[in-house]
Enzyme design. Sequence first.
Site, PDB file in Angstrom:
ATOM      1  N   MET A 123      12.301  82.127  58.117  1.00 40.32           N
ATOM      2  CA  MET A 123      11.947  83.537  57.993  1.00 40.32           C
ATOM      3  C   MET A 123      13.177  84.434  57.978  1.00 40.32           C
ATOM      4  O   MET A 123      13.252  85.419  57.239  1.00 40.32           O
ATOM      5  CB  MET A 123      11.037  83.943  59.152  1.00 40.32           C
ATOM      6  CG  MET A 123       9.655  83.313  59.116  1.00 40.32           C
ATOM      7  SD  MET A 123       8.513  84.186  58.040  1.00 40.32           S
ATOM      8  CE  MET A 123       8.153  85.631  59.039  1.00 40.32           C
ATOM      9  N   GLU A 124      14.147  84.116  58.822  1.00 40.27           N
ATOM     10  CA  GLU A 124      15.287  85.014  59.010  1.00 40.27           C
ATOM     11  C   GLU A 124      16.330  84.922  57.916  1.00 40.27           C
ATOM     12  O   GLU A 124      16.928  85.935  57.553  1.00 40.27           O
ATOM     13  CB  GLU A 124      15.945  84.749  60.375  1.00 40.27           C
ATOM     14  CG  GLU A 124      15.091  85.099  61.569  1.00 40.27           C
ATOM     15  CD  GLU A 124      14.886  86.596  61.727  1.00 40.27           C
ATOM     16  OE1 GLU A 124      15.541  87.377  61.013  1.00 40.27           O
ATOM     17  OE2 GLU A 124      14.057  86.989  62.565  1.00 40.27           O
TER      18      GLU A 124
END
Length: 420
Positions: A147-148
């Site tokens: 996600m990051e």
Amino acid sequence: MKTTYLRLTMSAAAVAVLAACGAAPVGSVSTTGAGTVPDPIPQASPASEAGLQNWIRGFRSRAISSGVSPAVYDNAMSIARYNPEVIRLDRRQAEFNRPVWEYLDSAASDSRTTKGRGLAGTYAGLLNQIENRYGVDKYIVMAIWGMESNFGGNRGKMQIIPSLATLAYDGRRGEMFSNQLIAALKIIQAGDVNPSGMLGSWAGAMGHTQFMPTSYLAYAVDFNGDGRRDIWSDDPTDSLASTAAYLKRSGWVTGLPAVVEVRLPQGFNYGQTGRSNTKSGSAWAAQGVRAIDGRSLPSGGIIAPAGQQGPAFLVTRNFMALRAYNASDNYSLGVAMLANRISGGPGIVGSFPRAAGSLTHNQKEEVQRRLNRLGYNVGEPDGAIGENTIAGIKAFQRRIGVEPDGYANTTLLKQLQDRT
């Protein structure tokens, strides 16, 4: 940890800065991630550059009184330049808001899932060691990595010191970025990275899992034992372990799922929804709530991010640990769903009301303005449907005799328009 969406505001923004680290010789650490070319800093106006340099001279005493050595300050701040690009990004308004289903589609996409599964195999030994040390689900750690930064592929190439100095001097949240700048200087002072090697996103988030400097000071670990908490290099070891350490310190409970998709019974009272309305699993089961996969229900609260027309999820203490990392329900759901898919599980089973669409940013602001006019005091209209707005929507829905699911859609907007 990113979000304009500012990473800090969705994770532990108020983390206290640890005691000043011991000084290390300036320049004793080679540039991390050698070969990475930082993004160039656009030309600033002479007035802006002069203003920043004057501010840097004035800020020196505060940094030193906070534990940064004069030598570290002078060396690190020598690369600081006014960056108009970070100011543009900080002041940028979102052109549209994605509905929750589009956000989750992207978070746990097929391509991201496939990549995550491959890397979970590549790093299986490391992930098992991290899980054994911290008790945090290795697939959750993998999902945050995905996600990051798309598993390290998009860590950011802006120099952190110029970015934070610019934002502290001329940004909308000057004090917050001043504290981040001091934390970044302490990281340099500790010898973990040198100023030119400290790269990341425009708002100061760094590494594979996008730590803000204050969060780094509080949670980063040297898992591989090389003497540095290195989140900047291509090796994700310290980043992944630091993420697990962060979640453990934020209350992660080993073996507890963060999210369980549930099926709600006919006639369920949606006024009970909300992550803060926690009940035992047996209490929910007594109302007819069932896990989609048939498991026993843990304790937690139930959220229905698209109201009664969409899927529902029981969220636990571990969901709250994810929110400590990034204070967004959608983000935490995205992490949990991606982790489930990487581990071989299914995606979301329930259906979202896609055909009905969602409100635009301006329409959400209108919902908030009309709720305020009716006395529900949901705060300054900003188009972000948070806890206060949801509570106001539920109260309004009860007042007019409809199911209080707290969901802002076109039906709700029409109901408000008819009454204000």
